[in-house]
Design an enzyme around this catalytic site. Structure first.
Site, PDB file in Angstrom:
ATOM      1  N   LYS A   1       0.835  -1.214   0.000  1.00 40.57           N
ATOM      2  CA  LYS A   1       0.000   0.000   0.000  1.00 40.57           C
ATOM      3  C   LYS A   1       0.866   1.259   0.000  1.00 40.57           C
TER       4      LYS A   1
ATOM      5  N   CYS B   1     -12.096   1.590  17.068  1.00 39.02           N
ATOM      6  CA  CYS B   1     -10.799   1.028  16.730  1.00 39.02           C
ATOM      7  C   CYS B   1      -9.884   0.869  17.943  1.00 39.02           C
ATOM      8  N   MET B   2      -9.598   1.973  18.630  1.00 41.93           N
ATOM      9  CA  MET B   2      -8.587   1.941  19.684  1.00 41.93           C
ATOM     10  C   MET B   2      -9.150   2.198  21.078  1.00 41.93           C
TER      11      MET B   2
ATOM     12  N   MET C   1      -7.537  -5.530  16.485  1.00 38.77           N
ATOM     13  CA  MET C   1      -8.997  -5.495  16.582  1.00 38.77           C
ATOM     14  C   MET C   1      -9.626  -6.790  17.091  1.00 38.77           C
TER      15      MET C   1
ATOM     16  N   GLY D   1      -4.267   1.044  14.815  1.00 32.00           N
ATOM     17  CA  GLY D   1      -4.824   0.849  13.487  1.00 32.00           C
ATOM     18  C   GLY D   1      -4.499   1.991  12.560  1.00 32.00           C
ATOM     19  N   GLN D   2      -5.082   3.141  12.847  1.00 37.34           N
ATOM     20  CA  GLN D   2      -4.949   4.267  11.933  1.00 37.34           C
ATOM     21  C   GLN D   2      -3.648   5.029  12.189  1.00 37.34           C
TER      22      GLN D   2
HETATM   23  N1  LIG Z   1      -4.194  -3.671   4.808  1.00 40.07           N
HETATM   24  C1  LIG Z   1      -4.733  -2.961   5.779  1.00 40.07           C
HETATM   25  N2  LIG Z   1      -4.020  -2.701   6.897  1.00 40.07           N
HETATM   26  C2  LIG Z   1      -4.598  -1.997   7.900  1.00 40.07           C
HETATM   27  C3  LIG Z   1      -5.907  -1.458   7.781  1.00 40.07           C
HETATM   28  C4  LIG Z   1      -6.614  -1.716   6.567  1.00 40.07           C
HETATM   29  O1  LIG Z   1      -7.758  -1.281   6.390  1.00 40.07           O
HETATM   30  N3  LIG Z   1      -6.001  -2.468   5.615  1.00 40.07           N
HETATM   31  N4  LIG Z   1      -6.469  -0.765   8.787  1.00 40.07           N
HETATM   32  C5  LIG Z   1      -5.670  -0.361   9.933  1.00 40.07           C
HETATM   33  C6  LIG Z   1      -6.565  -0.266  11.092  1.00 40.07           C
HETATM   34  S1  LIG Z   1      -7.439   1.173  11.336  1.00 40.07           S
HETATM   35  C7  LIG Z   1      -6.686  -1.262  11.996  1.00 40.07           C
HETATM   36  S2  LIG Z   1      -7.728  -1.042  13.324  1.00 40.07           S
HETATM   37  C8  LIG Z   1      -5.840  -2.457  11.940  1.00 40.07           C
HETATM   38  C9  LIG Z   1      -6.603  -3.756  12.208  1.00 40.07           C
HETATM   39  O2  LIG Z   1      -5.704  -4.800  12.212  1.00 40.07           O
HETATM   40  P1  LIG Z   1      -6.126  -6.257  12.647  1.00 40.07           P
HETATM   41  O3  LIG Z   1      -6.884  -6.218  13.899  1.00 40.07           O
HETATM   42  O4  LIG Z   1      -4.909  -7.088  12.611  1.00 40.07           O
HETATM   43  O5  LIG Z   1      -7.096  -6.705  11.445  1.00 40.07           O
HETATM   44  P2  LIG Z   1      -8.566  -7.296  11.366  1.00 40.07           P
HETATM   45  O6  LIG Z   1      -8.618  -8.000  10.063  1.00 40.07           O
HETATM   46  O7  LIG Z   1      -9.573  -6.254  11.620  1.00 40.07           O
HETATM   47  O8  LIG Z   1      -8.728  -8.358  12.552  1.00 40.07           O
HETATM   48  C10 LIG Z   1      -7.699  -9.141  13.059  1.00 40.07           C
HETATM   49  C11 LIG Z   1      -8.095 -10.529  13.421  1.00 40.07           C
HETATM   50  O9  LIG Z   1      -9.006 -10.595  14.513  1.00 40.07           O
HETATM   51  C12 LIG Z   1      -9.478 -11.906  14.483  1.00 40.07           C
HETATM   52  N5  LIG Z   1     -10.563 -12.171  15.448  1.00 40.07           N
HETATM   53  C13 LIG Z   1     -11.893 -12.231  15.231  1.00 40.07           C
HETATM   54  N6  LIG Z   1     -12.543 -12.560  16.365  1.00 40.07           N
HETATM   55  C14 LIG Z   1     -11.604 -12.728  17.322  1.00 40.07           C
HETATM   56  C15 LIG Z   1     -11.651 -13.104  18.707  1.00 40.07           C
HETATM   57  O10 LIG Z   1     -12.699 -13.353  19.304  1.00 40.07           O
HETATM   58  N7  LIG Z   1     -10.474 -13.183  19.379  1.00 40.07           N
HETATM   59  C16 LIG Z   1      -9.277 -12.943  18.768  1.00 40.07           C
HETATM   60  N8  LIG Z   1      -8.180 -13.050  19.489  1.00 40.07           N
HETATM   61  N9  LIG Z   1      -9.206 -12.603  17.466  1.00 40.07           N
HETATM   62  C17 LIG Z   1     -10.356 -12.498  16.755  1.00 40.07           C
HETATM   63  C18 LIG Z   1      -9.858 -12.084  13.039  1.00 40.07           C
HETATM   64  O11 LIG Z   1      -9.911 -13.454  12.699  1.00 40.07           O
HETATM   65  C19 LIG Z   1      -8.754 -11.328  12.323  1.00 40.07           C
HETATM   66  O12 LIG Z   1      -7.803 -12.188  11.732  1.00 40.07           O
HETATM   67  O13 LIG Z   1      -5.222  -2.563  10.673  1.00 40.07           O
HETATM   68  C20 LIG Z   1      -4.582  -1.378  10.234  1.00 40.07           C
HETATM   69  N10 LIG Z   1      -3.886  -1.772   9.032  1.00 40.07           N
HETATM   70  N1  LIG Z   2     -17.244  -4.423   9.631  1.00 40.02           N
HETATM   71  C1  LIG Z   2     -16.227  -3.710  10.123  1.00 40.02           C
HETATM   72  N2  LIG Z   2     -16.332  -2.379  10.180  1.00 40.02           N
HETATM   73  C2  LIG Z   2     -15.313  -1.666  10.709  1.00 40.02           C
HETATM   74  C3  LIG Z   2     -14.136  -2.295  11.165  1.00 40.02           C
HETATM   75  C4  LIG Z   2     -14.049  -3.711  11.064  1.00 40.02           C
HETATM   76  O1  LIG Z   2     -13.037  -4.335  11.440  1.00 40.02           O
HETATM   77  N3  LIG Z   2     -15.116  -4.373  10.548  1.00 40.02           N
HETATM   78  N4  LIG Z   2     -13.124  -1.535  11.667  1.00 40.02           N
HETATM   79  C5  LIG Z   2     -13.428  -0.222  12.221  1.00 40.02           C
HETATM   80  C6  LIG Z   2     -12.161   0.515  12.336  1.00 40.02           C
HETATM   81  S1  LIG Z   2     -10.938  -0.203  13.301  1.00 40.02           S
HETATM   82  C7  LIG Z   2     -11.926   1.673  11.709  1.00 40.02           C
HETATM   83  S2  LIG Z   2     -10.464   2.502  12.014  1.00 40.02           S
HETATM   84  C8  LIG Z   2     -12.956   2.279  10.854  1.00 40.02           C
HETATM   85  C9  LIG Z   2     -12.414   3.024   9.654  1.00 40.02           C
HETATM   86  O2  LIG Z   2     -13.497   3.576   8.995  1.00 40.02           O
HETATM   87  P1  LIG Z   2     -13.447   4.963   8.209  1.00 40.02           P
HETATM   88  O3  LIG Z   2     -12.649   5.957   8.917  1.00 40.02           O
HETATM   89  O4  LIG Z   2     -14.845   5.330   7.945  1.00 40.02           O
HETATM   90  O5  LIG Z   2     -12.745   4.465   6.864  1.00 40.02           O
HETATM   91  P2  LIG Z   2     -11.774   5.194   5.848  1.00 40.02           P
HETATM   92  O6  LIG Z   2     -11.944   4.526   4.558  1.00 40.02           O
HETATM   93  O7  LIG Z   2     -10.415   5.207   6.408  1.00 40.02           O
HETATM   94  O8  LIG Z   2     -12.360   6.635   5.795  1.00 40.02           O
HETATM   95  C10 LIG Z   2     -11.555   7.770   5.717  1.00 40.02           C
HETATM   96  C11 LIG Z   2     -12.238   8.754   4.798  1.00 40.02           C
HETATM   97  O9  LIG Z   2     -11.511   9.988   4.814  1.00 40.02           O
HETATM   98  C12 LIG Z   2     -11.168  10.376   3.476  1.00 40.02           C
HETATM   99  N5  LIG Z   2      -9.907  11.110   3.592  1.00 40.02           N
HETATM  100  C13 LIG Z   2      -8.646  10.688   3.397  1.00 40.02           C
HETATM  101  N6  LIG Z   2      -7.761  11.663   3.719  1.00 40.02           N
HETATM  102  C14 LIG Z   2      -8.476  12.735   4.116  1.00 40.02           C
HETATM  103  C15 LIG Z   2      -8.135  14.037   4.587  1.00 40.02           C
HETATM  104  O10 LIG Z   2      -6.980  14.408   4.715  1.00 40.02           O
HETATM  105  N7  LIG Z   2      -9.175  14.852   4.920  1.00 40.02           N
HETATM  106  C16 LIG Z   2     -10.478  14.475   4.799  1.00 40.02           C
HETATM  107  N8  LIG Z   2     -11.422  15.349   5.153  1.00 40.02           N
HETATM  108  N9  LIG Z   2     -10.813  13.270   4.337  1.00 40.02           N
HETATM  109  C17 LIG Z   2      -9.837  12.388   4.035  1.00 40.02           C
HETATM  110  C18 LIG Z   2     -11.127   9.082   2.703  1.00 40.02           C
HETATM  111  O11 LIG Z   2     -11.396   9.301   1.342  1.00 40.02           O
HETATM  112  C19 LIG Z   2     -12.248   8.258   3.375  1.00 40.02           C
HETATM  113  O12 LIG Z   2     -13.501   8.508   2.808  1.00 40.02           O
HETATM  114  O13 LIG Z   2     -13.831   1.269  10.394  1.00 40.02           O
HETATM  115  C20 LIG Z   2     -14.463   0.555  11.410  1.00 40.02           C
HETATM  116  N10 LIG Z   2     -15.457  -0.310  10.805  1.00 40.02           N
HETATM  117  S1  SF4 Z   3       2.709   2.501   7.328  1.00 33.88           S
HETATM  118 FE1  SF4 Z   3       1.548   0.571   7.209  1.00 33.88          FE
HETATM  119  S2  SF4 Z   3       0.513   0.714   5.218  1.00 33.88           S
HETATM  120 FE2  SF4 Z   3       2.181   2.205   5.169  1.00 33.88          FE
HETATM  121  S3  SF4 Z   3       3.923   1.135   4.260  1.00 33.88           S
HETATM  122 FE3  SF4 Z   3       4.094   0.926   6.493  1.00 33.88          FE
HETATM  123  S4  SF4 Z   3       3.107  -1.015   6.935  1.00 33.88           S
HETATM  124 FE4  SF4 Z   3       2.434  -0.423   4.885  1.00 33.88          FE
HETATM  125 MO   LIG Z   4      -8.974   0.999  13.045  1.00 26.90          MO
END
Ligand SMILES: Nc1nc2c(c(=O)[nH]1)N[C@H]1C(S)=C(S)[C@@H](COP(=O)(O)OP(=O)(O)OC[C@H]3O[C@@H](n4cnc5c(=O)[nH]c(N)nc54)[C@H](O)[C@@H]3O)O[C@H]1N2
Ligand SMILES: Nc1nc2c(c(=O)[nH]1)N[C@H]1C(S)=C(S)[C@@H](COP(=O)(O)OP(=O)(O)OC[C@H]3O[C@@H](n4cnc5c(=O)[nH]c(N)nc54)[C@H](O)[C@@H]3O)O[C@H]1N2
Ligand code: SF4
Ligand SMILES: [Mo]
Length: 767
Positions: free
Chosen positions: A80, A169-170, A340, A377-378
């Site tokens: 990414k 998220c956090m 998460m 996460g973020q």
């Molecule tokens: N490629 C990519 N990277 C990202 C993001 C992204 O959107 N894309 N988003 C970023 C953000 S904001 C976040 S919050 C992180 C999330 O990062 P992660 O938390 O690593 O990712 P997820 O896929 O949401 O969930 C992680 C795992 O939780 C497991 N899980 C489900 N239920 C349970 C349970 O009951 N117990 C336990 N122990 N595990 C369970 C799922 O099987 C899954 O594999 O990633 C960050 N990095």
């Molecule tokens: N089913 C399910 N839902 C989830 C989760 C999950 O594990 N499962 N994870 C949750 C978690 S951990 C997270 S962090 C959230 C993330 O959820 P969101 O925050 O809703 O997801 P993003 O796609 O990151 O949204 C960011 C938005 O900001 C815009 N953007 C990018 N840069 C800028 C900027 O500089 N300024 C402005 N104004 N806009 C900008 C992007 O185009 C995008 O539309 O989702 C949550 N929802």
């Molecule tokens: S900050 Fe996260 S998404 Fe960006 S290059 Fe590093 S590991 Fe990949």
């Molecule tokens: Mo997140």
């Protein structure tokens, strides 16, 4: 250009794949250098790992990205990161303010937009009071933006109607750290990975979500045969493939496993007497108040959590639990990671406490390699939201809304009258949208987040956002999104590399992001818009005289300097991080109280360099949990019983649905789905089903299946793969044409208010 670019792309894909399975690749040395006029030092736009990058600019456009070799990521990036440039130039970038006129968006001027928006907010405040307006922000906004909005709402307007997506998220991690250690944020650092001998990774798919951190773990494992990796996840993810032990269990039952590990540690006498006697208190909840108990009472509490009991509840083999406990306690240094899988749970805070418990009980903490590390996460959930206090219960730098002394400190600091900050924490993410639905909140500004896709149990909230009697403004870099399509007004925002500001990442590392290029057309940095909004709103509220005092900022540096002052003498102290210093540095870790201070790798230990130990706890010889002053600078081991999810599988809905991420895509896909290479690699939504369940259901890969929860249904393509355990299916959250959140549940943790995205019950039929 074509050839080098193709090479770059090939390279980054190879690195991502290699890092996911633990292979080493050489550093990408010369990326597209011939076509770049200048390299601008910045940080990756995506995950909370916070990789340092250089943006390569040519003719006013970002044309390439390379990793910063002088930063912690040593020049490595994931797929990414390498593909960042195309997100700036996608055809659907929001370019002009757009007004929704009866379902059709028409272009208006910035003046019209700001006049209208401030009129709506001022009107609502005059007629219905300050609690009728709200702001919903983001862990991806720059710190200066979040600090500013927090000051505007809590200090300027006197309402705590301000929260952000880190609540999704956090929040559980933040409340977990605060309840255990007294203050938020990890004490350890990425550097600990180089010293650790046992990695306990629970509820975190690091190979896909934090690939560059995961790469360092792989490297460690390859170099040192003693290194053990334990992966606790109900899916056998890419991350689990390199583990020495994969602990699989029924989703939501890991609280029993964590207590059982503590049980084994106590029974086998593997705990640290030094920690128990000198650094810990033991706590439980009696009535609804926290109460101290003795170590003996904790041991008694653990009695029932035998490995046999935990196996019965979780289906995780008891021998795995015993082995994991021994590895954890007996390794030279153990480091935990979680994301998460623990946080997005109705018992998210408890799960966090239970991981901390293991570190405290065994003394696997406060020395190199031994630490309890929540992955963020973020990219700016830590620095921008948890630290600046952009959550409805927080004030900047570890202060709490509910604490009178903290309110007074901030009132004095902001120069506002005593009592101006409202004493009651405001509504949290889900509740802001519930109030918006009810019409209690009448004007809502959403910036840098896409709740129309990312909130749980979407249907009612999407309806509320669309309603005509309330006013929804959305600032986004793209239009349409699944949120801007519901807005009354859309404001075009400058994106990463088009504005400057600061991010704060997982290991307390603050990093400056330089502006490299101009935003397209009329898109503006969010901070500019926020400043204009504050000035116009206050003049409409007849409070022009206060504007100068409260909002006397012109640049992000002005805001940054006030933030430094707000952190002074707190446990977060970063007074030493001047903007000039930040521009040169490759990230600095707080605490960093003076300009000559190098930053702090490990907190709470004087021996390893935390100067604040002496300041807050002069009697301490080394370890001091000085955030927990009320408990004599001791951390808390919490007695947290096993409780399962709110909606486990049952006869009617016999499967558990979990949701999450893939390596190629970022959240709602607004950015990564615009990158052709990433889209090609992961084009569509799908549901992961394991081969045994698929066979029982008569489903093959590529079949269309219908998933139904108590809240909605969706048709998806099946991917039969041996990843989820029996009875579990997984759907990614990334695809705007398949809103999986129509099915998820909006029940949340009572303490953190973080929703249980990870677990709800569904049934599956062939479509
Ligand atoms: N490629 C990519 N990277 C990202 C993001 C992204 O959107 N894309 N988003 C970023 C953000 S904001 C976040 S919050 C992180 C999330 O990062 P992660 O938390 O690593 O990712 P997820 O896929 O949401 O969930 C992680 C795992 O939780 C497991 N899980 C489900 N239920 C349970 C349970 O009951 N117990 C336990 N122990 N595990 C369970 C799922 O099987 C899954 O594999 O990633 C960050 N990095
Ligand atoms: N089913 C399910 N839902 C989830 C989760 C999950 O594990 N499962 N994870 C949750 C978690 S951990 C997270 S962090 C959230 C993330 O959820 P969101 O925050 O809703 O997801 P993003 O796609 O990151 O949204 C960011 C938005 O900001 C815009 N953007 C990018 N840069 C800028 C900027 O500089 N300024 C402005 N104004 N806009 C900008 C992007 O185009 C995008 O539309 O989702 C949550 N929802
Ligand atoms: S900050 Fe996260 S998404 Fe960006 S290059 Fe590093 S590991 Fe990949
Ligand atoms: Mo997140």
């Amino acid at each position: 250009m074509d050839i080098t670019r193709r090479q770059l792309l090939k390279y980054s894909a190879a690195i991502a794949a290699a890092s996911a399975i633990g292979l080493e690749l050489p550093l990408p040395d010369k990326v597209d250098a011939a076509h770049v006029e200048k390299w601008v030092k910045t940080v990756c736009r995506y995950c909370g790992a916070g990789c340092g990058v250089y943006a390569g600019v040519d003719k006013g456009r970002v044309v390439a990205v390379k990793g910063d070799k002088d930063n912690w990521n040593k020049g490595f990036l994931c797929i990414k990161g390498y593909y960042l440039p195309p997100i700036l130039y996608s055809a659907d970038r929001a370019k002009y303010p757009m007004l929704n006129k009866g379902g059709k968006f028409v272009r208006i001027s910035w003046k019209e937009a700001m006049d209208l928006m401030t009129e709506k907010f001022a009107d609502s405040i005059k007629k219905h009071g300050v609690h009728s307006v709200a702001f919903y922000g983001s862990g991806q906004a720059y710190s200066e933006e979040s600090y500013f909005m927090n000051k505007l709402f809590k200090g300027g307007l006197g309402t705590n109607n301000i929260d952000g997506n880190p609540r999704l998220c956090m929040a559980s991690a933040a409340v977990g750290y605060v309840s255990t250690f007294g203050k938020d944020e990890p004490m350890g650092a990425y550097d600990d990975i180089y010293h650790s001998e046992c990695f306990f990774i629970i509820g975190s798919n690091m190979a896909e979500c934090h690939p560059v951190i995961f790469r360092i773990i792989n490297e460690r494992k390859q170099k040192d045969k003693n290194v053990k990796i334990i992966m606790a996840d109900p899916r056998k993810t890419l991350s689990a493939r390199i583990a020495d032990m994969h602990m699989s269990f029924i989703p939501g039952t890991d609280l029993a496993i964590l207590n059982a590990m503590a049980h084994v540690i106590v029974k086998e006498n593997l705990y640290s007497k030094e920690y128990v006697n000198h650094h810990l208190v033991f706590k439980t909840v009696k009535g609804d108040k926290p109460a101290k108990v003795s170590f003996e009472e904790y041991v008694k509490f653990l009695d029932e959590y035998t490995p046999e009991m935990a196996e019965k509840v979780s289906k995780c083999p008891k021998d795995d639990i015993i082995k994991a406990a021994r590895w954890f306690a007996q390794s030279r240094a153990t480091m935990s990671f979680w994301t998460m899988g623990l946080n997005q749970r109705t018992r998210g805070v408890w799960a966090n406490n239970l991981v901390h418990n293991l570190h405290l009980l065994t003394g696997q903490i406060n020395r190199p390699g031994a630490t309890s590390f929540s992955l963020t996460g973020q990219p700016n959930a830590c620095g921008g939201v948890r630290d600046t206090g952009l959550l409805s219960h927080l004030l900047p730098y570890g202060r709490l809304v509910a604490n009178e002394g903290h309110r007074e400190e901030m009132e004095k600091f902001w120069g506002i009258s005593k009592g101006k900050i409202h004493p009651k924490p405001g509504p949290t993410a889900v509740d802001i949208f519930r109030s918006f639905n009810k019409g209690d909140i009448k004007a809502l500004w959403v910036a840098c987040t896409n709740p129309g896709q990312s909130l749980p149990n979407l249907a009612p909230y999407r309806k509320g956002m669309e309603a005509k009697d309330t006013f929804l403004v959305v600032s986004d870099t793209y239009h349409p999104t699944r949120t801007t399509e519901l807005a009354d007004l859309v404001l075009p925002a400058a994106l990463w590399a088009e504005k400057d500001g600061t991010y704060g990442q997982s290991e307390r590392r603050y990093q400056y992001l330089e502006k490299a290029v101009q935003p397209p057309a009329e898109a503006r940095p969010d901070l500019d818009v926020m400043l204009e909004f504050a000035h116009k709103l206050f003049s409409k509220l007849d409070r022009t005289d206060e504007v100068k005092k409260l909002f006397n900022f012109k640049t992000s540096e002005d805001v940054w300097n006030e933030m430094r002052l707000a952190s002074k003498n707190t446990a977060y102290d970063f007074m030493g991080m001047t903007r000039a210093r930040m521009k040169k540095a490759h990230g600095i870790q707080w605490p960093c109280p003076t300009e000559d201070h190098p930053g702090t790798v490990r907190r709470y230990t004087a021996k390893y360099g935390d100067v604040l130990v002496k300041k807050f706890d002069p009697a301490a010889s080394d370890v001091s949990f000085y955030g927990a002053k009320a408990d004599g600078n001791r951390a808390a081991i919490w007695l947290r019983p096993y409780k399962g999810p709110v909606e486990p599988a049952d006869a009617e809905y016999p499967f558990v649905l979990t949701t999450g991420r893939q390596i190629e895509h970022w959240h709602t896909g607004t950015m990564t789905l615009k990158v052709p290479e990433l889209k090609r690699s992961a084009p569509n939504a799908y549901v992961e089903i394991n081969p045994r369940d698929a066979q029982n259901l008569g489903i093959k890969s590529r079949d269309k299946v219908k998933l139904t929860s108590r809240r909605g249904s969706i048709i998806l393509e099946a991917k039969v793969m041996d990843v989820p355990r029996d009875g579990l299916v997984f759907v990614p959250m990334h695809y705007p044409d398949k809103l999986i959140n129509q099915l998820t549940i909006d029940a949340y943790d009572a303490m953190s208010k973080q929703p249980e995205f990870k677990i709800c019950a569904v049934k599956i039929e062939k479509a």
